[in-house]
Design an enzyme around this catalytic site. Structure first.
Site, PDB file in Angstrom:
ATOM      1  N   HIS A   1      -2.882   5.105  -0.809  1.00 48.32           N
ATOM      2  CA  HIS A   1      -2.649   5.921   0.743  1.00 48.32           C
ATOM      3  C   HIS A   1      -3.717   6.058   1.611  1.00 48.32           C
ATOM      4  O   HIS A   1      -4.817   6.961   1.578  1.00 48.32           O
ATOM      5  CB  HIS A   1      -3.190   7.611  -0.469  1.00 48.32           C
ATOM      6  CG  HIS A   1      -2.451   8.090  -1.157  1.00 48.32           C
ATOM      7  ND1 HIS A   1      -2.434   8.957  -1.926  1.00 48.32           N
ATOM      8  CD2 HIS A   1      -0.738   7.527  -1.338  1.00 48.32           C
ATOM      9  CE1 HIS A   1      -1.486   9.248  -3.174  1.00 48.32           C
ATOM     10  NE2 HIS A   1      -0.670   8.402  -2.644  1.00 48.32           N
TER      11      HIS A   1
HETATM   12  C1  LIG Z   1       3.505   2.191  -4.322  1.00 48.82           C
HETATM   13  C2  LIG Z   1       3.112   3.095  -3.457  1.00 48.82           C
HETATM   14  C3  LIG Z   1       3.693   4.687  -3.866  1.00 48.82           C
HETATM   15  C4  LIG Z   1       3.314   5.528  -3.764  1.00 48.82           C
HETATM   16  N1  LIG Z   1       3.812   6.735  -3.832  1.00 48.82           N
HETATM   17  C5  LIG Z   1       3.325   8.267  -3.107  1.00 48.82           C
HETATM   18  C6  LIG Z   1       3.784   9.340  -3.605  1.00 48.82           C
HETATM   19  O1  LIG Z   1       4.243   9.458  -5.081  1.00 48.82           O
HETATM   20  N2  LIG Z   1       3.155  10.518  -2.820  1.00 48.82           N
HETATM   21  C7  LIG Z   1       2.843  10.432  -1.905  1.00 48.82           C
HETATM   22  O2  LIG Z   1       2.897  11.455  -1.606  1.00 48.82           O
HETATM   23  N3  LIG Z   1       2.479   9.465  -1.259  1.00 48.82           N
HETATM   24  C8  LIG Z   1       2.890   8.403  -2.332  1.00 48.82           C
HETATM   25  N4  LIG Z   1       2.430   6.830  -1.282  1.00 48.82           N
HETATM   26  C9  LIG Z   1       1.944   7.317  -0.352  1.00 48.82           C
HETATM   27  C10 LIG Z   1       2.721   7.471   1.212  1.00 48.82           C
HETATM   28  O3  LIG Z   1       4.325   6.803   1.075  1.00 48.82           O
HETATM   29  C11 LIG Z   1       2.383   7.172   2.619  1.00 48.82           C
HETATM   30  O4  LIG Z   1       0.951   7.613   2.588  1.00 48.82           O
HETATM   31  C12 LIG Z   1       3.016   7.462   3.655  1.00 48.82           C
HETATM   32  O5  LIG Z   1       4.556   6.734   4.010  1.00 48.82           O
HETATM   33  C13 LIG Z   1       2.609   6.513   4.856  1.00 48.82           C
HETATM   34  O6  LIG Z   1       3.164   6.622   6.026  1.00 48.82           O
HETATM   35  P1  LIG Z   1       3.270   6.349   7.842  1.00 48.82           P
HETATM   36  O7  LIG Z   1       4.054   6.906   8.252  1.00 48.82           O
HETATM   37  O8  LIG Z   1       1.757   6.880   7.925  1.00 48.82           O
HETATM   38  O9  LIG Z   1       3.094   5.245   7.191  1.00 48.82           O
HETATM   39  P2  LIG Z   1       5.104   3.788   6.803  1.00 48.82           P
HETATM   40  O10 LIG Z   1       5.598   5.294   5.936  1.00 48.82           O
HETATM   41  O11 LIG Z   1       3.733   2.981   6.107  1.00 48.82           O
HETATM   42  O12 LIG Z   1       5.231   3.850   7.857  1.00 48.82           O
HETATM   43  C14 LIG Z   1       5.245   2.904   9.169  1.00 48.82           C
HETATM   44  C15 LIG Z   1       5.927   1.911   9.435  1.00 48.82           C
HETATM   45  O13 LIG Z   1       5.911   1.079  10.876  1.00 48.82           O
HETATM   46  C16 LIG Z   1       6.275   0.221  11.321  1.00 48.82           C
HETATM   47  N5  LIG Z   1       5.573  -0.872  11.663  1.00 48.82           N
HETATM   48  C17 LIG Z   1       4.013  -1.047  11.618  1.00 48.82           C
HETATM   49  N6  LIG Z   1       3.487  -1.693  12.746  1.00 48.82           N
HETATM   50  C18 LIG Z   1       5.197  -1.362  13.462  1.00 48.82           C
HETATM   51  C19 LIG Z   1       5.069  -2.437  15.080  1.00 48.82           C
HETATM   52  N7  LIG Z   1       4.456  -2.745  15.619  1.00 48.82           N
HETATM   53  N8  LIG Z   1       6.622  -2.375  15.358  1.00 48.82           N
HETATM   54  C20 LIG Z   1       7.313  -0.996  15.273  1.00 48.82           C
HETATM   55  N9  LIG Z   1       7.267  -1.119  13.642  1.00 48.82           N
HETATM   56  C21 LIG Z   1       5.964  -1.020  12.802  1.00 48.82           C
HETATM   57  C22 LIG Z   1       6.410  -0.332   9.185  1.00 48.82           C
HETATM   58  O14 LIG Z   1       6.956  -1.268   9.246  1.00 48.82           O
HETATM   59  C23 LIG Z   1       6.588   0.818   8.233  1.00 48.82           C
HETATM   60  O15 LIG Z   1       8.016   0.925   8.191  1.00 48.82           O
HETATM   61  C24 LIG Z   1       3.084   5.800  -2.417  1.00 48.82           C
HETATM   62  C25 LIG Z   1       2.484   4.420  -1.738  1.00 48.82           C
HETATM   63  C26 LIG Z   1       2.537   3.602  -1.563  1.00 48.82           C
HETATM   64  C27 LIG Z   1       2.441   1.649  -1.576  1.00 48.82           C
END
Ligand SMILES: Cc1cc2nc3c(=O)[nH]c(=O)nc-3n(C[C@H](O)[C@H](O)[C@H](O)COP(=O)(O)OP(=O)(O)OC[C@H]3O[C@@H](n4cnc5c(N)ncnc54)[C@H](O)[C@@H]3O)c2cc1C
Ligand code: SF4
Length: 540
Positions: free
Chosen positions: A453
């Protein structure tokens, strides 16, 4: 107010079949020319922060373009084989690691759905005391439990957040529950975003049955149905701006071409590791000196234990039970289980001893432990590479020590024959004797850690000099550039963050649309209420 069922059958049912949606995907691998598209909002990233925002904006009548660096995977791509899946669904095959006094693996998803594609599906609302602390420390008065309630409800309905019933939880969780009950520790089955889950045990490697409602399967198709388009394998590289307003975004397509998106608003949703690096490249977000700093990660570990009985941890929902008895001490105990090839990568020992342990896989149980960290790290780009620095401080190390000891006590109470703590100097405990662990000097580098996270690297703070974005999630210095992902979360929150991120994204969409909060979202029949009353450990 209507009530939405969240228990028993609500978990097992598939619900009404979703109408098939034609993917509105432009495959960047096939884009070799330079093209320009025009829209109202360009959303960079399709994970927990980007996808809900794109869907709400598109349904509200805005023309939305999503840029995603990863590919679009469908359920047919998910083979349920961890080794195969981790190489395609995870960034750098899951080998993102922090540097510091103890290396910590920090896996990230890459593809339509972002990290939700490979997460465990655990759903918690932001604990109200954490929101109160945000108000006091970061001036985020509007982000209180009442203000966010309609957005939490909306997200939970969209994702079908429901509680795991005992018959899907898996024996691993039931054995842990037995230990917790014997000790009188508080816990419950976890609420998850799932529809018709069969307990196949591979949530972190792409759900092979479409049960887990990751945002690439739920929100993104709904955004497409409302007219939004996703450019996959298109990496956003530049925001065109004049220091006050952005005009557009330029992305590099995997096929060699470029996509220029002309838009009225830019929303950066690349996640807490890539958003600060991306903004820094644009010369944006740096005014307070906080960009890339304040990295919290909820460091985590797992304890394994050998039983006389068969556990079969590969069967059932891998993360199906939580114990919040010690949440006020910064320790949340949550399930962690999986199939043998996943286990083989993380079990202790090597050579013959590792083989012997793996031969007893059927009788091994495992449970996780997550710490609400006081330590803070940073992210930056150096010589074209992303560097993530995180040193586990002495207080967090001591919290780990207490948490590991508690988990070992739990396994003793559950009847374990041998216990394997994630401490290098204490490989094995037998006969219920925890003294070797209690006597051991435990330093950060003695721990085996992971983290799931990353948070806080473009933190929200109402005060311009202390944060990167406002409480509305707009970059302080820009009129039309917003951040919607884990990087805005200003502190550890003590629970898994996806629902927090999605609720904030939904609220931002409503603000951009100029709409009042939804007032017709059903009340959930039940919801997780983790016992976090004093978020003392979250305010570094
Ligand atoms: C194994 C694992 C299990 C987890 N389990 C849980 C759970 O059970 N419950 C929970 O609440 N959280 C869980 N999490 C955490 C949760 O999934 C994340 O906190 C959440 O998805 C983060 O959201 P975000 O939008 O910040 O980033 P992300 O969901 O990572 O999305 C970011 C996206 O941006 C894209 N990106 C990055 N840079 C660029 C760019 N320059 N141009 C275009 N695209 C780009 C990436 O490819 C990615 O697809 C888990 C994480 C992991 C790794
Ligand atoms: S346990 Fe299996 S069916 Fe259920 S959500 Fe996880 S991967 Fe999908």
């Amino acid at each position: 107010m209507s009530v939405r069922p969240t228990t028993g059958d609500a978990y097992r049912d598939w619900g009404p079949p979703a109408a098939p949606v034609e993917p509105r995907v432009e495959d960047g691998a096939r884009i070799a020319d330079d093209r320009t598209v025009d829209c109202d909002v360009c959303v960079i990233g399709t994970g927990a922060g980007g996808a809900p925002l794109a869907k709400e904006l598109a349904e509200g009548g805005m023309r939305v373009v999503m840029l995603e660096e990863g590919r679009h995977f469908t359920t047919d791509d998910f083979t349920a084989r961890p080794r195969e899946m981790s190489t395609i669904l995870y960034r750098d095959a899951g080998q993102t690691v922090t540097v510091g006094n103890v290396p910590i693996i920090l896996p990230l998803g890459k593809g339509v759905g972002g990290t939700t594609m490979i997460n465990s599906g655990t759903c918690f609302r932001t604990p109200p005391p954490v929101l109160e602390m945000w108000s006091e420390r970061f001036g985020l008065d509007e982000l209180n439990a009442d203000e966010l309630d309609p957005y939490f409800r909306r997200v939970e309905r969209e994702l079908n957040v429901v509680q795991v019933p005992e018959d899907r939880a898996g024996r691993n969780a039931l054995v842990v529950k037995r230990g917790a009950d014997a000790l009188g520790w508080r816990g419950d089955f976890i609420w998850r975003n799932a529809r018709g889950c069969v307990g196949s045990g591979v949530c972190s490697f792409g759900c092979p049955t479409s049960a887990k409602q990751h945002v690439g399967l739920s929100y993104v198709p709904r955004a497409w149905a409302a007219g939004a388009t996703t450019y996959t394998e298109c990496r956003a590289e530049r925001i065109e701006h004049d220091g006050r307003r952005a005009r557009g975004v330029i992305a590099r397509a995997a096929g060699g071409g470029t996509v220029r998106v002309e838009c009225a608003h830019v929303v950066v949703a690349c996640g807490a590791i890539h958003t600060p690096v991306f903004l820094a490249r644009q010369g944006l977000g740096g005014h307070s000196g906080e960009l890339g700093r304040n990295l919290a990660i909820h460091p985590a570990t797992a304890v394994r234990a050998l039983f006389d009985e068969e556990i079969e941890m590969a069967n059932g929902v891998p993360q199906s039970y939580f114990i919040d008895e010690f949440a006020d001490d910064g320790i949340m105990l949550e399930g962690a289980a999986g199939p043998p090839d996943y286990a083989a990568m993380s079990f202790p020992f090597s050579g013959e001893r590792h083989r012997e342990l793996m031969l007893q896989f059927r009788n091994i149980g495992q449970f996780g432990l997550m710490v609400s960290d006081l330590s803070r790290g940073w992210v930056r780009e150096r010589a074209g590479r992303i560097e993530i620095r995180y040193d586990l401080g002495p207080e967090d190390t001591a919290t780990f020590r207490r948490g590991i000891e508690r988990l070992c006590e739990l396994f003793v109470a559950a009847g374990a024959r041998a216990i394997y703590p994630p401490v290098t100097s204490v490989a094995e405990l037998t006969g219920g004797d925890l003294e070797p662990l209690r006597r051991a000097e435990v330093k950060a580098q003695d721990l085996v850690l992971m983290a799931f996270h990353p948070l806080g690297t473009a933190r929200a703070d109402a005060r311009r000099d202390h944060g990167v974005v406002t409480g509305e999630l707009r970059l302080h210095e820009m009129e039309n550039v917003w951040v919607s992902d884990a990087s805005v979360i200003p502190s550890s929150i003590g629970v898994n963050p996806q629902i927090t991120i999605m609720a904030l994204a939904t609220r931002l969409a409503y603000r951009l649309l100029g709409k009042a909060a939804p007032d017709d979202e059903p009340e959930p029949e039940s919801i997780a209420r983790p016992r976090i009353t004093q978020p003392h450990a979250l305010t570094a």
